[in-house]
Each structure stands twice: as C-alpha cells, then as structure tokens.
Design a protein around this motif. Structure first.
Motif, PDB file in Angstrom:
ATOM      1  N   GLY A 137      54.534 144.695  54.098  1.00  0.00           N
ATOM      2  CA  GLY A 137      53.474 144.655  53.099  1.00  0.00           C
ATOM      3  C   GLY A 137      53.662 143.498  52.133  1.00  0.00           C
ATOM      4  O   GLY A 137      52.717 142.774  51.811  1.00  0.00           O
ATOM      5  N   TRP A 138      54.881 143.289  51.682  1.00  0.00           N
ATOM      6  CA  TRP A 138      55.158 142.188  50.765  1.00  0.00           C
ATOM      7  C   TRP A 138      55.033 140.844  51.456  1.00  0.00           C
ATOM      8  O   TRP A 138      54.569 139.870  50.881  1.00  0.00           O
ATOM      9  CB  TRP A 138      56.573 142.345  50.171  1.00  0.00           C
ATOM     10  N   ARG A 139      55.507 140.829  52.701  1.00  0.00           N
ATOM     11  CA  ARG A 139      55.410 139.572  53.440  1.00  0.00           C
ATOM     12  C   ARG A 139      53.963 139.185  53.661  1.00  0.00           C
ATOM     13  O   ARG A 139      53.575 138.013  53.561  1.00  0.00           O
ATOM     14  CB  ARG A 139      56.142 139.675  54.792  1.00  0.00           C
ATOM     15  N   PHE A 140      53.145 140.179  53.970  1.00  0.00           N
ATOM     16  CA  PHE A 140      51.730 139.915  54.180  1.00  0.00           C
ATOM     17  C   PHE A 140      51.081 139.418  52.898  1.00  0.00           C
ATOM     18  O   PHE A 140      50.313 138.452  52.899  1.00  0.00           O
ATOM     19  CB  PHE A 140      51.025 141.192  54.676  1.00  0.00           C
ATOM     20  N   ALA A 141      51.424 140.083  51.791  1.00  0.00           N
ATOM     21  CA  ALA A 141      50.873 139.652  50.504  1.00  0.00           C
ATOM     22  C   ALA A 141      51.306 138.216  50.206  1.00  0.00           C
ATOM     23  O   ALA A 141      50.518 137.401  49.717  1.00  0.00           O
ATOM     24  CB  ALA A 141      51.341 140.596  49.400  1.00  0.00           C
ATOM     25  N   ALA A 142      52.580 137.927  50.504  1.00  0.00           N
ATOM     26  CA  ALA A 142      53.068 136.565  50.282  1.00  0.00           C
ATOM     27  C   ALA A 142      52.288 135.575  51.118  1.00  0.00           C
ATOM     28  O   ALA A 142      51.933 134.482  50.664  1.00  0.00           O
ATOM     29  CB  ALA A 142      54.559 136.479  50.616  1.00  0.00           C
ATOM     30  N   ALA A 143      52.002 135.994  52.365  1.00  0.00           N
ATOM     31  CA  ALA A 143      51.255 135.095  53.251  1.00  0.00           C
ATOM     32  C   ALA A 143      49.867 134.816  52.689  1.00  0.00           C
ATOM     33  O   ALA A 143      49.402 133.670  52.672  1.00  0.00           O
ATOM     34  CB  ALA A 143      51.149 135.703  54.646  1.00  0.00           C
ATOM     35  N   VAL A 144      49.205 135.854  52.207  1.00  0.00           N
ATOM     36  CA  VAL A 144      47.857 135.697  51.677  1.00  0.00           C
ATOM     37  C   VAL A 144      47.836 134.711  50.512  1.00  0.00           C
ATOM     38  O   VAL A 144      46.903 133.930  50.335  1.00  0.00           O
ATOM     39  CB  VAL A 144      47.287 137.065  51.245  1.00  0.00           C
ATOM     40  N   VAL A 145      48.901 134.744  49.726  1.00  0.00           N
ATOM     41  CA  VAL A 145      48.958 133.861  48.560  1.00  0.00           C
ATOM     42  C   VAL A 145      49.507 132.482  48.921  1.00  0.00           C
ATOM     43  O   VAL A 145      48.999 131.458  48.486  1.00  0.00           O
ATOM     44  CB  VAL A 145      49.829 134.505  47.455  1.00  0.00           C
ATOM     45  N   LEU A 146      50.560 132.481  49.741  1.00  0.00           N
ATOM     46  CA  LEU A 146      51.239 131.210  50.003  1.00  0.00           C
ATOM     47  C   LEU A 146      50.535 130.324  51.025  1.00  0.00           C
ATOM     48  O   LEU A 146      50.544 129.100  50.889  1.00  0.00           O
ATOM     49  CB  LEU A 146      52.668 131.476  50.493  1.00  0.00           C
ATOM     50  N   ALA A 147      49.970 130.945  52.065  1.00  0.00           N
ATOM     51  CA  ALA A 147      49.380 130.124  53.129  1.00  0.00           C
ATOM     52  C   ALA A 147      48.349 129.136  52.587  1.00  0.00           C
ATOM     53  O   ALA A 147      48.403 127.946  52.916  1.00  0.00           O
ATOM     54  CB  ALA A 147      48.784 131.000  54.224  1.00  0.00           C
ATOM     55  N   PRO A 148      47.390 129.575  51.749  1.00  0.00           N
ATOM     56  CA  PRO A 148      46.442 128.597  51.208  1.00  0.00           C
ATOM     57  C   PRO A 148      47.141 127.481  50.440  1.00  0.00           C
ATOM     58  O   PRO A 148      46.722 126.328  50.501  1.00  0.00           O
ATOM     59  CB  PRO A 148      45.582 129.447  50.267  1.00  0.00           C
ATOM     60  N   ILE A 149      48.201 127.832  49.722  1.00  0.00           N
ATOM     61  CA  ILE A 149      48.907 126.796  48.957  1.00  0.00           C
ATOM     62  C   ILE A 149      49.573 125.802  49.902  1.00  0.00           C
ATOM     63  O   ILE A 149      49.598 124.592  49.649  1.00  0.00           O
ATOM     64  CB  ILE A 149      49.955 127.437  48.023  1.00  0.00           C
ATOM     65  N   LEU A 150      50.110 126.316  51.006  1.00  0.00           N
ATOM     66  CA  LEU A 150      50.773 125.432  51.964  1.00  0.00           C
ATOM     67  C   LEU A 150      49.775 124.526  52.678  1.00  0.00           C
ATOM     68  O   LEU A 150      50.118 123.421  53.092  1.00  0.00           O
ATOM     69  CB  LEU A 150      51.545 126.264  53.002  1.00  0.00           C
TER      70      LEU A 150
END
Lengths: 233, 337, 309
Positions: free
Chosen positions: C77-90
């Motif tokens: 769940g945390w990893r997914f949330a991180a992905a949702v936030v980080l992927a656009p930034i990356l």
C-alpha cells in the motif's frame, strides 16, 4: 524617454517600415497618424518587440530594447492597448485586470486608483470579458495596461468603434496620464481625435515618416493637414 | 518550372547506385556481411521510395504505412496458398491488395493534412494491425502466416529459382530498378509537379483549379500499392508474414530511414536511408542491443538541425546541380493579428 | 432488463477509463493550447509513468540489495502510494527535455513538430525496451484496493472505483489550478493570445515550461493509475495519445468541461464495447477516432481549433 532611430521592419520578406525615427519625452503625447496600412501599428509592434526591426535602434530610458524579449520590454515599463483590445474572452474582468498587474521602475497604480478613474469597472468585475461592449472592453484594456505601472503607453486606435462620448472619456484618461508624467504614443486614423491630446505629431506614409512636428502646427495649418492626411481629418 | 527543360530518365547517382548494388554479391561476404542483408536493404529501399512519395513529395505525414506493407506481405502469402503458386500472381495481388487498402484510407483522409492526416494514418494503421492479429484464421494471428515459398521467376523460356539469396537479390534489384525509374518519371511528370505545388501551398493549388483531393488520394494509393509490392517481396524473402510489420513502431522505421537518408529534399534520399538503417542495425547492433535508440536519437537530431538528412548534407557539400526535388517547407507565416 | 444491468460494471469501467482519458487529454490540451504543437510523445510520458510505478512497486530498482530488500518489505500500500506520487516527478525531467526540443520547431512547418515528437516517442519506446524489456508487466495493486465485491448480484472491481476516485481528485486539482490561480489565468490567456500575454510582462517561455511539466505529470499519473487495468507494455503510449487527440477533437481545445465530457464519451464507448467483445474495446477507440474526424473538425465546446492546418 523613448527614442526610435531609423528602424526597418519587415513582415516576412516584405518591408513595411523604412528608416522610421521618432521620440517621445516623459509626460508627452505623440500622435502617430497616417492612412490605413501606412505602418502605424507596425511601429508599435516594433517597439514592443512583437515584430522586431531588422535594422535600427530603439532606446527606452536610455537602454536599447530592440533585441530584448517582449515581456522584458513590457517589464521595463511600456504598456500596450491594442486596437482589438485583446482581452481574454473566457476570463472575468477582474482576472483580466489582475493579469496586467506588475511592478516596474515607474509609479505603480493600485486597483483602487484604477477603479477610481474608470468608475464603471466597479460593476463589471465579475462579468466575463466577452460579454462586454466595445467601450467597456476599451476601458478594461486601458485599465489593464495601467495596472502594469507603465512609463510609456502605446494606444492603437483608441477611438475605433466607440461612441463620441466614450472617445471623450478616453481622451480624458490620456490627459490624466499625461498629467501623471506618463508618456503616450497614440496611433489614430482619425486625426482630429489625436490632435485633441497630442503635443507632437508624426505622420507616416507608406512606411516612411512624411512629416513630424508640433501638433499645434498641424492643427492650425489646414492646407498642410489636407496634404498629409487627405480625407482623414 | 522551365517547361522546356529536359529531365533525364535517371541521374548519375541512381545509375551509380544500381551498378554498385549489382556488384554487391561479389564482395558482400568479404566485408563480413551477408547476402540476405542486401535483399533486406533493397526491399526497404523500394518501400522507402514508395513512402517518400507521400512524405517528401506531397508533404503528408503518414505514420501508418506499415499497414500497406503488411497487407502486401499477407496478400502475397495468401495468393500463393489460395490462388496460384505463381510469383507474378502473388506480387500482382500484393500490389492490388495494398492499393485497395490505400484507396480505403485515402477516401477518409485525402481532404486533410498535417496533424489530422497523421493521426488518421496512425488510427488506420492500428486498425489494420489489430485485424492482422485477431483474424487468426486468415492471417495466423500472432503466430504469423508461415510456409510462404519463394516462387521461381518464370519467364516462359527460362526459370530462375529464387531460393538462393543471391538469385533473390538480383530479382529484387530488378524490381528496385523498375520502381525507381517509375517513381522518378512520376515525380517529374505533370502529375508530380502538381503534387509539388500542392505541397507548397494547398490553398493556392485549389484556387488555380486543381482537384487537390484527387491528387492527394492518388499519391497515397500509388504509394500504398508500391509499399505492398515491397511487402510481398519481404514475405517471400522471409517465407513468412507477421503482424508486427503493421505496428506503429515498424511504421516508424520507414519514416526514420526516409528522413535520415534525406527524403525531404532528395529523390534518392530514401535509398541512402535504407542502406544507413540496415548497416546501423547490423554494425551498431553488433556492439549494443540499443542500436535503435541511437538511430532514433540521430533521427531526432536531424529533424531539429538538418532535416535535409544525409543526402542533404552531401548536396550541400557538392554542387547544387542535381537538386531536383522540392526543398523543405519551412517558411513560417508571419503572425498576422 | 437483465442484460442492461449486466452492462453496469462495464459502464463504470467506461466512466473510470473516461476520467483517466480526460486527465490525459487535459494535460495534452494545456500544452497544445500554449504551444500550438501536437505532442505525439505525450503517450510515451504516460508509458514512462507506468514503468516507473512498476519499478517502485514491484520493486525493481537499481539499488544495493539490502536497501532494495528493505523497500520490498514496506507494505505494498505504501509502495503504491509512493509510486503514485513519485512516478510523475520522475517523468517530469523527460517532459522538460521534450519541451526544450519542441521549442526549436515552434513557428516552423507543423510537419517538423510531428516528425520530432514522433521520433522522440520512438526513442522513448526504445529506451523502455532496453531498460525493461519487451514483455508485459502487471502493476501490483495493494490488497485493499484490489479484488472485487458483489452488489446488485453483479461483480464489481474494487480497483476501478479507486482509479476513478484518484482521477477525480487529480481533475479537481487541475480545475483548481486552471480556474482559480493566476497561473491558470496566464495559461488561459496565453493559449488564446500569446502576444498580449507577453506584452503584459509575462515570460511565455517559462510559462510553457511549467505547463509542460504539469501536462507531463498528469500523463504520468494517468499511466500509473491505468497500469493495473491495461497492463504495461512498451507500445502502450499510442493507446494514450490517440484518445487524448480524440477528446480534443470532440471537446475542443481550451475547454475544461469539453475535455471532461469528451473523455467520458470516449471512455464509455471503449468500456461498453468491452462488454460485447473485450478484445475489441481498444479497437473501438481507433474506429471512433476515424468516425469523429471524418464527421467533424470542430469541437463541441471550443472555438477556433488550432489543429486546423
């Protein structure tokens, strides 16, 4: 304040201005007259850097602006009221005005002051720009330029499409700006309107300066007026 | 356009290329390459020349040409299985089928240009690709159409077996010479000149009275038909046909090699591009699997800085004598407000 | 009545897809309005979002093994949330580079912009193939968001509701930016008239960069959210840029609600065709594009279309 020296401006490969020179001092109003297509709007666009001159120089407050980007020229303190007003149609008047707000080296005008000058604005603030009448749009366009703290205002055909009463209001505004030390260049096809506020005049003919001098001289010499401006007076 | 100017049937560049290509089997293996590479290069040279009719000469961005190539590939195989095991029939069907595909697409897009044209070709390309994958019973789906044979060249008296790569190479070379002569003539015909005028300014061409729609449609149909010819040769050479030649990715290959070679300014550019593309694939590909990335970056760099491509670079270095096709359209209209 | 009810989950699917399409279209439209160039590589940014999300969630990251192990131990769940936030930034830097490249084609024949962005799309797809290979990936979804539930005697997919919710939140954010901030006003004005905006002292180049970043992040975000539904493959970009274009044609350039409603329309067509033949649902999108472009050139809401070239 503004010195335009021998500019040659082109649209694509067609030359539209040939060695045009003019200058305006602070608190002065310069009328730029001439027939349709003489190049008057091109002069304004050249000053703003929208249609950059290929040759010649333009200095504002002593600094050359002929190679600067348009937004930098605007930030130096030059305001523009284009002949088609160019408000963003889907934005409210309030938003349109706020887009013009900026600080420059010149005196800042607050929203309160501006509404004071253009009192109808008070009731128009939440209207969408495209619903305004011609006169109202003109008012907003001038107010917007004023909020940008200009030292020099460029008016393109300010009387175009407006009722005589409104034209008087506009001229009144120009006089008021003049009193505040702001210089103006007023491009007009209707010479009499411009001569009503101008100190100096430059007449353009086919992209060249045909005559430049005191407005009073042109106003009083009917023969000269007819020769230069033909049926425009 | 000087009416009295004599247009040669072919240029020195073309002749030299043909002769050079003819000698390839004699030295290709000695330089460490292989005969089939020559076959691939020539097939794609035909494809790229056909494609450039649309991109370089008509100025229309097609990103879905793989569909026509693929239709030709499948048509050749299907004709072989269902009609007659004849080389000529197979190739004719490939040309016709691809031409029909081109006609269908042309009906929908010929009144457009620019972005609408591009997106429509992408959409059609995707539709055809999709059908190729899903119509399992006809195309074999993702498994492809297999066991296509290299049919012999039957010329009545003599027959040439094409199962040997060298023999196939010479056959493809003959087709290549024919196609390049045909397209050269076409580009320099009144038809070609009108297409060039349409590329420069479509509105003006319409004013002057040309039925712009018809010319644009014709260009696409001819290009599609010849792309199909290349596709037919390809499936024959590979002895199979797969859907991926119709994919957007694959369509992109012919776009890239055409522009890289100089198709925007030079008639022969696409040929140069095809050679460059396959040499890059084999030579750079030997060093890294990411060769396509480098080729793609090279393509992007050329679009930005030198859209005239390789041929354009050489034309700039040499004399301007043989600049025969249209220059890149790059005059921005002055912002009139 | 029974069959109509059976359509409901597909309708919801369509709405979810539609919201995400609308999100992609909004980013596409903001860029288009300000730059007057179609960015064919927009779909690649969408794809990169999905791939980066996969890298974060799976996880498959170029980190030392013990660090990676620690990250893998973090609940999905945390990893997914991180992905949702980080992927656009990356993905944002890729957008910046693309914007820089597109600047050079500004004002020239639109053909160059098309060729350039097409080339970049191919390069990015190759990059994806090189880094992640050609096989399909599936983005793992946390248990709380996955699976299904039964309602009205029908099976509904939990994730679709989450995806729709995420899309609505993002769209609300975009709306707020466009309608309520000075930045949004500048974008609207600049899209309508680039000259007056400059004459008001606004740096149009900088504005374009920011809009590009926003559009990029929206595309990447949509890529993350759609990944569990569509799967992750190298050529997924096309399936994002085509609906974006289609929505612009339907809803016009420059209208938030045009994009929203257009998105829902397209999404529902795709979703409902999935009810009848799930394999053909993507095809319906391309057929819809062909039909719409054939029948009309102007949008329903927008005025002059900058696409008419």
């Amino acid at each position: 304040m503004l010195d335009v020296t021998a500019i040659d401006t082109f649209y694509g490969e067609t030359q539209t201005l040939f060695g045009v020179s003019l200058s305006v001092q602070a608190g002065q109003v310069l009328a730029l007259l001439g027939a349709n297509g003489a190049g008057k709007t091109t002069v304004l666009r050249s000053i703003l850097g929208l249609t950059r001159p290929r040759r010649g120089d333009i200095r504002f407050e002593g600094r050359s602006i002929v190679t600067r980007a348009t937004h930098e020229i605007a930030r130096a303190g030059i305001g523009w009221v284009p002949d088609d007003r160019r408000l963003c149609p889907t934005l409210t008047v309030a938003k349109n005005l706020s887009l013009g707000e900026k600080r420059t080296a010149f005196r800042a005008w607050s929203m309160t002051e501006v509404i004071d000058i253009f009192s109808p604005l008070k009731y128009l603030m939440s209207r969408e720009a495209e619903t305004l009448s011609g006169g109202e749009m003109q008012m907003v366009a001038i107010a917007r330029a004023l909020l940008g703290s200009p030292g020099l205002m460029l008016f393109d055909e300010p009387s175009q499409g407006l009722a005589p009463k409104i034209v008087d209001d506009v001229l009144g505004v120009i006089r008021r700006l003049k009193a505040a030390g702001i210089a103006s260049i007023v491009v007009e096809q209707n010479a009499d309107v411009a001569l009503g506020v101008a100190d100096r005049v430059v007449v353009l003919l086919h992209g060249q300066v045909a005559w430049s001098g005191e407005a009073a001289a042109l106003a009083t010499d009917a023969g000269l007026k007819r020769r230069l401006l033909g049926g425009l007076a | 356009m000087a009416p009295g100017r004599l247009v040669p049937t072919f240029t020195p560049a073309m002749l030299v290329s043909w002769l050079l290509f003819a000698t390839v089997p004699m030295w290709i293996e000695r330089v460490g390459l292989y005969q089939y590479l020559g076959v691939e290069i020539l097939i794609f040279a035909i494809y790229a020349l056909a494609y450039n009719l649309v991109l370089g000469h008509a100025g229309l961005p097609s990103f879905g040409h793989g569909a026509f190539f693929g239709i030709g590939a499948y048509a050749f195989g299907l004709a072989q299985f269902n009609l007659a095991a004849s080389l000529w029939v197979g190739l004719a069907v490939a040309v016709l089928a691809a031409g029909l595909g081109g006609t269908l697409v042309a009906l929908f897009i010929s009144h457009r240009r620019g972005i609408y044209y591009a997106l429509m070709t992408i959409a059609f390309g995707q539709v055809f690709w999709f059908i190729a994958i899903k119509a399992h019973s006809i195309t074999g789906g993702e498994d492809g159409l297999l066991k296509i044979e290299r049919l012999p060249v039957a010329l009545g008296i003599v027959t040439f077996d094409l199962r040997d790569n060298t023999a196939l190479y010479y056959f493809v070379l003959a087709v290549f010479v024919g196609v390049s002569l045909l397209l050269w003539r076409l580009v320099h015909s009144p038809f070609g000149r009108i297409v060039k005028a349409i590329k420069q300014n479509e509105t003006r061409a319409r004013f002057v009275g040309y039925d712009v729609w018809r010319y644009k449609a014709a260009v696409l149909i001819i290009s599609a038909a010849l792309s199909g010819l290349a596709g037919g040769l390809f499936s024959m050479a590979q002895t199979s046909a797969f859907p991926d030649v119709m994919s957007l990715h694959y369509s992109g290959y012919v776009v890239m090699m055409t522009l890289v070679g100089g198709g925007l300014v030079s008639f022969w550019g696409p040929v140069v591009g095809a050679v460059a593309f396959f040499l890059a694939r084999d030579m750079i590909g030997a060093l890294t699997t990411g060769w396509m990335l480098w080729f793609g970056l090279f393509f992007v760099a050329l679009v930005l800085f030198k859209p005239e491509g390789i041929a354009g670079i050489f034309a700039g270095l040499a004399t301007r004598k043989h600049k025969t096709t249209s220059a890149p359209v790059s005059n921005p209209q002055p912002q009139e407000r | 009545m029974g069959t109509l009810l059976n359509l409901l989950p597909h309708l919801v699917n369509g709405i979810t897809l539609g919201l995400l399409f609308a999100l992609i279209a909004l980013g596409f439209m903001l860029i288009l309005g300000l730059m007057e160039q179609i960015n064919l590589a927009h779909g690649s940014l969408f794809a990169l979002g999905a791939y980066f999300a996969y890298a974060i969630c799976a996880p498959r990251l170029p980190l030392p093994p013990d660090v990676l192990g620690m990250w893998a131990a973090v609940p999905l769940g945390w990893r997914f949330a991180a992905a949702v936030v980080l992927a656009p930034i990356l993905v944002a830097p890729f957008g910046l580079v693309l914007e820089r490249l597109m600047r050079r084609t500004y004002g020239r024949d639109p053909l160059y912009g098309l060729l350039l962005t097409f080339g970049v799309a191919m390069v990015l797809e190759e990059l994806i193939r090189m880094v992640w290979g050609t096989r399909d990936y599936i983005l793992p979804v946390p248990r709380e968001m996955s699976g299904g539930f039964i309602m009205l005697d029908l099976i509904w997919s939990t994730y679709r509701f989450w995806a729709a919710a995420l899309a609505i939140v993002a769209m609300a954010g975009v709306w707020a930016i466009v309608e309520r901030t000075r930045f949004g006003a500048m974008v609207k004005a600049g899209a309508h008239d680039s000259e007056i905006v400059q004459a008001l002292g606004i740096d149009l180049t900088r504005l374009r960069v920011w809009v590009f970043v926003l559009g990029t992040m929206l595309a990447a975000f949509a890529g993350v959210v759609l990944a569990p539904l569509w799967g992750i493959r190298p050529h997924m970009g096309v399936d994002a840029v085509v609906p974006a274009f289609l929505i612009i044609v339907l809803g016009g350039v420059g209208s938030f609600w045009g994009a929203a409603i257009g998105g829902l329309l397209v999404g529902m067509v795709v979703g409902l065709s999935g009810a009848y033949a799930s394999e053909w649902s993507m095809l319906s999108m391309y057929l819809l594009l062909i039909a719409v472009v054939t029948l009309r050139a102007r949008g329903l809401f927008g005025k002059k279309s900058v696409l008419e070239v």
